[in-house]
Design a protein around this motif. Structure first.
Motif, PDB file in Angstrom:
ATOM      1  N   SER A   1       5.330   0.320   8.171  1.00 24.38           N
ATOM      2  CA  SER A   1       4.051   0.986   7.894  1.00 24.38           C
ATOM      3  C   SER A   1       3.981   1.591   6.502  1.00 24.38           C
ATOM      4  CB  SER A   1       3.789   2.086   8.931  1.00 24.38           C
ATOM      5  OG  SER A   1       3.668   1.529  10.220  1.00 24.38           O
ATOM      6  N   ILE A   2       5.089   1.570   5.765  1.00 21.60           N
ATOM      7  CA  ILE A   2       5.125   2.086   4.399  1.00 21.60           C
ATOM      8  C   ILE A   2       5.660   0.994   3.479  1.00 21.60           C
ATOM      9  CG2 ILE A   2       6.509   3.581   2.885  1.00 21.60           C
ATOM     10  CD1 ILE A   2       6.003   5.882   4.681  1.00 21.60           C
ATOM     11  N   TYR A   3       5.047   0.842   2.315  1.00 23.80           N
ATOM     12  CA  TYR A   3       5.524  -0.113   1.315  1.00 23.80           C
ATOM     13  C   TYR A   3       5.607   0.580  -0.036  1.00 23.80           C
ATOM     14  CZ  TYR A   3       0.570  -0.485  -0.033  1.00 23.80           C
ATOM     15  OH  TYR A   3      -0.701  -0.208  -0.439  1.00 23.80           O
ATOM     16  N   GLU A   4       6.319  -0.062  -0.963  1.00 21.13           N
ATOM     17  CA  GLU A   4       6.510   0.512  -2.301  1.00 21.13           C
ATOM     18  C   GLU A   4       5.631  -0.225  -3.300  1.00 21.13           C
ATOM     19  OE1 GLU A   4      10.135   1.433  -5.494  1.00 21.13           O
ATOM     20  OE2 GLU A   4      10.604   0.905  -3.413  1.00 21.13           O
ATOM     21  N   LYS A   5       4.995   0.543  -4.176  1.00 24.60           N
ATOM     22  CA  LYS A   5       4.177  -0.027  -5.248  1.00 24.60           C
ATOM     23  C   LYS A   5       4.127   0.953  -6.405  1.00 24.60           C
ATOM     24  CE  LYS A   5      -0.386  -0.165  -5.328  1.00 24.60           C
ATOM     25  NZ  LYS A   5      -1.808  -0.473  -5.048  1.00 24.60           N
ATOM     26  N   ASP A   6       4.354   0.464  -7.597  1.00 27.35           N
ATOM     27  CA  ASP A   6       4.328   1.294  -8.816  1.00 27.35           C
ATOM     28  C   ASP A   6       5.268   2.487  -8.707  1.00 27.35           C
ATOM     29  OD1 ASP A   6       2.357  -0.433  -9.789  1.00 27.35           O
ATOM     30  OD2 ASP A   6       0.734   0.801  -8.955  1.00 27.35           O
ATOM     31  N   GLY A   7       6.376   2.289  -8.020  1.00 26.58           N
ATOM     32  CA  GLY A   7       7.378   3.343  -7.911  1.00 26.58           C
ATOM     33  C   GLY A   7       7.090   4.381  -6.846  1.00 26.58           C
ATOM     34  N   ALA A   8       5.927   4.294  -6.184  1.00 20.73           N
ATOM     35  CA  ALA A   8       5.543   5.240  -5.133  1.00 20.73           C
ATOM     36  C   ALA A   8       5.613   4.566  -3.772  1.00 20.73           C
ATOM     37  CB  ALA A   8       4.136   5.772  -5.388  1.00 20.73           C
ATOM     38  N   LEU A   9       5.634   5.390  -2.725  1.00 23.51           N
ATOM     39  CA  LEU A   9       5.590   4.877  -1.359  1.00 23.51           C
ATOM     40  C   LEU A   9       4.191   5.083  -0.790  1.00 23.51           C
ATOM     41  CD1 LEU A   9       8.998   6.098   0.168  1.00 23.51           C
ATOM     42  CD2 LEU A   9       8.451   3.894  -0.889  1.00 23.51           C
ATOM     43  N   TRP A  10       3.655   4.021  -0.197  1.00 24.67           N
ATOM     44  CA  TRP A  10       2.285   4.021   0.291  1.00 24.67           C
ATOM     45  C   TRP A  10       2.267   3.770   1.790  1.00 24.67           C
ATOM     46  CZ3 TRP A  10      -2.161   3.839  -3.160  1.00 24.67           C
ATOM     47  CH2 TRP A  10      -1.815   3.885  -4.509  1.00 24.67           C
ATOM     48  N   LEU A  11       1.400   4.518   2.496  1.00 25.89           N
ATOM     49  CA  LEU A  11       1.159   4.276   3.923  1.00 25.89           C
ATOM     50  C   LEU A  11       0.097   3.192   4.065  1.00 25.89           C
ATOM     51  CD1 LEU A  11       1.521   5.216   6.938  1.00 25.89           C
ATOM     52  CD2 LEU A  11      -0.441   6.728   6.536  1.00 25.89           C
ATOM     53  N   LYS A  12       0.354   2.220   4.932  1.00 20.31           N
ATOM     54  CA  LYS A  12      -0.619   1.156   5.183  1.00 20.31           C
ATOM     55  C   LYS A  12      -1.736   1.676   6.089  1.00 20.31           C
ATOM     56  CE  LYS A  12       2.770  -2.638   4.960  1.00 20.31           C
ATOM     57  NZ  LYS A  12       3.414  -3.734   5.734  1.00 20.31           N
ATOM     58  N   SER A  13      -2.434   2.658   5.628  1.00 22.22           N
ATOM     59  CA  SER A  13      -3.422   3.323   6.489  1.00 22.22           C
ATOM     60  C   SER A  13      -4.658   2.457   6.740  1.00 22.22           C
ATOM     61  CB  SER A  13      -3.829   4.673   5.892  1.00 22.22           C
ATOM     62  OG  SER A  13      -4.118   4.569   4.521  1.00 22.22           O
ATOM     63  N   THR A  14      -4.919   1.465   5.861  1.00 24.17           N
ATOM     64  CA  THR A  14      -6.075   0.590   6.092  1.00 24.17           C
ATOM     65  C   THR A  14      -5.879  -0.256   7.350  1.00 24.17           C
ATOM     66  OG1 THR A  14      -5.069  -0.984   4.546  1.00 24.17           O
ATOM     67  CG2 THR A  14      -6.824   0.429   3.693  1.00 24.17           C
ATOM     68  N   VAL A  15      -4.633  -0.522   7.711  1.00 24.09           N
ATOM     69  CA  VAL A  15      -4.355  -1.293   8.929  1.00 24.09           C
ATOM     70  C   VAL A  15      -4.870  -0.546  10.158  1.00 24.09           C
ATOM     71  CG1 VAL A  15      -2.497  -2.216  10.400  1.00 24.09           C
ATOM     72  CG2 VAL A  15      -2.344  -2.404   7.895  1.00 24.09           C
ATOM     73  N   TYR A  16      -4.954   0.788  10.040  1.00 20.80           N
ATOM     74  CA  TYR A  16      -5.327   1.632  11.186  1.00 20.80           C
ATOM     75  C   TYR A  16      -6.692   2.294  11.001  1.00 20.80           C
ATOM     76  CZ  TYR A  16      -0.383   0.913  12.016  1.00 20.80           C
ATOM     77  OH  TYR A  16       0.856   0.335  12.209  1.00 20.80           O
ATOM     78  N   GLY A  17      -7.525   1.696  10.152  1.00 17.72           N
ATOM     79  CA  GLY A  17      -8.918   2.134  10.075  1.00 17.72           C
ATOM     80  C   GLY A  17      -9.282   3.003   8.895  1.00 17.72           C
ATOM     81  N   ASP A  18      -8.324   3.383   8.039  1.00 21.12           N
ATOM     82  CA  ASP A  18      -8.657   4.183   6.862  1.00 21.12           C
ATOM     83  C   ASP A  18      -9.305   3.282   5.808  1.00 21.12           C
ATOM     84  OD1 ASP A  18      -8.842   6.360   5.200  1.00 21.12           O
ATOM     85  OD2 ASP A  18      -6.693   6.522   4.776  1.00 21.12           O
ATOM     86  N   ASP A  19     -10.020   3.877   4.858  1.00 23.04           N
ATOM     87  CA  ASP A  19     -10.721   3.061   3.868  1.00 23.04           C
ATOM     88  C   ASP A  19      -9.808   2.577   2.744  1.00 23.04           C
ATOM     89  OD1 ASP A  19     -10.408   5.602   2.841  1.00 23.04           O
ATOM     90  OD2 ASP A  19     -12.353   5.664   1.842  1.00 23.04           O
ATOM     91  N   LYS A  20      -8.641   3.201   2.590  1.00 27.61           N
ATOM     92  CA  LYS A  20      -7.671   2.722   1.599  1.00 27.61           C
ATOM     93  C   LYS A  20      -6.282   3.230   1.972  1.00 27.61           C
ATOM     94  CE  LYS A  20      -8.526   6.497  -1.709  1.00 27.61           C
ATOM     95  NZ  LYS A  20      -8.941   6.805  -3.103  1.00 27.61           N
ATOM     96  N   ASP A  21      -5.267   2.570   1.441  1.00 31.20           N
ATOM     97  CA  ASP A  21      -3.902   3.018   1.678  1.00 31.20           C
ATOM     98  C   ASP A  21      -3.650   4.314   0.915  1.00 31.20           C
ATOM     99  OD1 ASP A  21      -3.533   0.803   3.232  1.00 31.20           O
ATOM    100  OD2 ASP A  21      -2.363  -0.318   1.750  1.00 31.20           O
ATOM    101  N   ARG A  22      -2.692   5.111   1.413  1.00 29.12           N
ATOM    102  CA  ARG A  22      -2.469   6.446   0.867  1.00 29.12           C
ATOM    103  C   ARG A  22      -1.027   6.622   0.387  1.00 29.12           C
ATOM    104  NH1 ARG A  22      -7.702   8.574   0.505  1.00 29.12           N
ATOM    105  NH2 ARG A  22      -8.866   7.716   2.271  1.00 29.12           N
ATOM    106  N   VAL A  23      -0.875   7.305  -0.744  1.00 28.58           N
ATOM    107  CA  VAL A  23       0.454   7.625  -1.266  1.00 28.58           C
ATOM    108  C   VAL A  23       1.068   8.737  -0.424  1.00 28.58           C
ATOM    109  CG1 VAL A  23       1.765   8.510  -3.238  1.00 28.58           C
ATOM    110  CG2 VAL A  23      -0.158   6.954  -3.611  1.00 28.58           C
ATOM    111  N   VAL A  24       2.327   8.538  -0.013  1.00 28.42           N
ATOM    112  CA  VAL A  24       3.045   9.594   0.715  1.00 28.42           C
ATOM    113  C   VAL A  24       4.195  10.169  -0.113  1.00 28.42           C
ATOM    114  CG1 VAL A  24       2.403   8.916   3.050  1.00 28.42           C
ATOM    115  CG2 VAL A  24       4.355   7.822   1.963  1.00 28.42           C
ATOM    116  N   ILE A  25       4.803   9.337  -0.955  1.00 27.29           N
ATOM    117  CA  ILE A  25       5.816   9.829  -1.893  1.00 27.29           C
ATOM    118  C   ILE A  25       5.418   9.351  -3.286  1.00 27.29           C
ATOM    119  CG2 ILE A  25       8.264   9.857  -2.552  1.00 27.29           C
ATOM    120  CD1 ILE A  25       7.844  11.124   0.139  1.00 27.29           C
TER     121      ILE A  25
END
Length: 555
Positions: free
Chosen positions: A281-305
């Motif tokens: 449910s979390i992936y890395e992009k541009d050195g940050a960790l992102w939650l795949k929140s769009t998979v669960y209905g959010d409008d965009k993925d969110r940075v968690v770290i």
């Protein structure tokens, strides 16, 4: 027996029997709503259920009503009559109301307590203000509503814990320390740059002054990083203590004070992010960790770290909600301000990503509060020039009025708080009107005591059937509906329903009081009326207790 619930069940059973007999067909029955007719000749209760069913059943509503009436066989029901285009008016046998009243008197201080919550474990988190300054009026609405909701849910049979989430980590606490540091240096005549995101309230100056009064210039020689660390702890301790004091003054208490810091210090934030990373449910992009929140209905993925390794606020909130559900709550209720509306989808997405049911999180949004005095909007405190604090509001109108006015409207609507009305001792002031009803009943019993009239220890031998005036029977019906009102208000998360109920009950009592003499009538009737006002006093006290408002014996 709750007669309203029993009647709804009887209608439902009769409708099901009519469907089973092939009289009419409908996939789903509409909700059965009962109301008390405005005139006694139209019965004790009425429903438009047949009219609501007609379209789906493709049948004349009067025919549906007739089918239901033919299948009603309750012993406590005198008759049911079709009225107009398909209303059904119900007439109860006369002794039913008196049985209801006897039950209220027997229940006493437990009247209204129910089991509709079925012991469900619920956590209610509310207020959760940053401990960086005094509580303001907006926090007051959340505090009053949240504590009333906790009381209401407990009354309805839920197992509830009230929780305050202390935001004691992150930038706001760093800014608090920097603000106190700047004021400390200013007070000691040192040159300093006030932080751009600092807190400008008078309370920050007061905190710095207390440090000077206790420790003088002791901290000047300390490296700034060390001084900021010290001031962070001193200020946080002081602000949190003041916040707790303000809430206690407002009649608001919490079972748990949960520190955000503990999530970082125990590694819970890191562990939660690792859990989400492991389940994809979390992936890395541009050195940050992102939650795949769009998979669960959010409008965009969110940075968690962030790319610098620092967790976002969302990361801590995800860990916090994981902790909530791991504590075994069946349902979690968060009460947030209107500015947090957009945050709901990302938190629910995170909950779903952790394999919890996101529907078990309820987020209730509080709309804004506007204060009015002399017909004009009040934005600033006269004392400080800042926003009006909760403490100042309580000082101005009193705790009871403040709580009631915050609760009496649905939180879905913006609240216009009339300070002049809240302070007035008039029937236009709803909390005064209700409290006066309770005080008036207490006055009746003082008169009874002064006259040497005996009051029975229990009301079993009292002839309640002597209560035949419409003002009396209307009161009994209203009283009998209280348990259902509690259950419905709890189910809808709507404490304002209890405020409305209490106001209506008080109005009916005042009508009864003006129409029906209590002391000095036939002794048997006198006892019956004293029994009735005892039930009214109990129910008003229970209602106000849910709202966290006092039920005074004198006004």
């Amino acid at each position: 027996m709750d007669i309203k619930e029993a009647l709804i069940a009887a209608i439902s059973k009769a409708a099901a029997a009519a469907i089973a007999a092939g009289v009419f067909t409908v996939e789903k029955l509409p909700e059965i709503a009962l109301e008390i007719p405005p005139q006694k000749e139209f019965g004790d209760f009425a429903t438009n259920f047949a009219m609501q069913s007609a379209k789906a059943a493709k049948m004349n509503p009067r025919s549906i009503a007739q089918a239901i009436i033919e299948r009603l066989n309750e012993t406590w029901l005198d008759k049911a009559v079709i009225a107009g285009p398909g209303f059904i008016n119900f007439y109860l046998k006369s002794d039913v109301l008196y049985q209801q009243l006897a039950g209220i008197l027997a229940a006493g201080a437990d009247y209204g307590r129910g089991a509709s919550g079925q012991g469900e474990r619920v956590q209610v988190e509310f207020v959760s203000a940053n401990p960086t300054g005094p509580l303001h009026v907006g926090h007051g609405r959340g505090a009053a509503f949240g504590s009333a909701l906790v009381n209401l849910l407990r009354m309805a049979g839920y197992q509830v814990e009230a929780e305050f989430y202390i935001n004691d980590a992150g930038n706001q606490i760093d800014n608090l320390a920097a603000s106190v540091n700047a004021r400390y240096l200013e007070l000691l005549g040192q040159a300093c740059q006030f932080p751009e995101d600092g807190y400008h309230g008078r309370d920050i100056i007061d905190t710095a002054q207390r440090i000077v009064d206790r420790h003088g210039d002791k901290y000047l020689a300390m490296p700034e990083t060390e001084r900021l660390a010290v001031f962070k702890e001193l200020a946080l301790t002081e602000k949190l203590a003041a916040l707790k004091e303000d809430l206690a003054e407002f009649g608001v208490y919490f079972d748990i004070w949960f520190s955000e810091r503990t999530l970082h210090n125990t590694g819970a934030v890191e562990a939660t992010c690792q859990f989400l990373k492991n389940n994809g449910s979390i992936y890395e992009k541009d050195g940050a960790l992102w939650l795949k929140s769009t998979v669960y209905g959010d409008d965009k993925d969110r940075v968690v770290i962030r790319d610098n390794g620092v967790p976002t606020y969302l990361a801590a909130d995800i860990a916090y909600h994981r902790d909530k559900f791991d504590r075994g709550f069946n349902r979690v209720i968060n009460i947030w301000g209107a500015d947090h509306h957009g945050y709901i989808s990302r938190v629910k997405a995170a909950i779903a990503a952790m394999d919890y049911n996101p529907d078990n999180l309820e987020v209730l949004i509080l709309q804004m509060v506007s204060l009015y005095q002399n017909g004009e909007l009040v934005k600033m405190s006269k004392r400080t020039g800042q926003g009006v604090t909760l403490g100042e509001l309580i000082e101005e109108v009193g705790r009871d009025a403040a709580r009631f006015f915050f609760i009496m409207r649905s939180i879905d609507s913006q609240l216009d708080f009339d300070l002049d009305l809240a302070k007035s001792s008039s029937n236009d002031n709803p909390v005064y009107y209700i409290q006066y009803a309770h005080a008036r009943i207490a006055s009746i019993f003082r008169q009874v005591a002064d006259a040497g009239i005996p009051v029975p220890d229990d009301w079993n031998g009292v002839k309640l059937e002597l209560l035949t005036e419409q003002a009396e029977t209307d009161l009994i019906k209203k009283l009998a509906g209280f348990p259902e009102e509690v259950a419905a208000a709890a189910r809808e998360r709507a404490p304002h329903r209890i405020a409305r109920y209490a106001h209506e009950l008080a109005g009916m009592f005042h009508t009864f009081y003006n129409q029906c003499r209590i002391i000095g009538v036939d002794p048997a009737l006198q006892s019956a009326r004293l029994a009735l006002v005892t039930a009214v006093r109990t129910t008003i006290k229970q209602s106000l207790g849910i709202l966290g408002v006092a039920a005074p014996d004198k006004m």
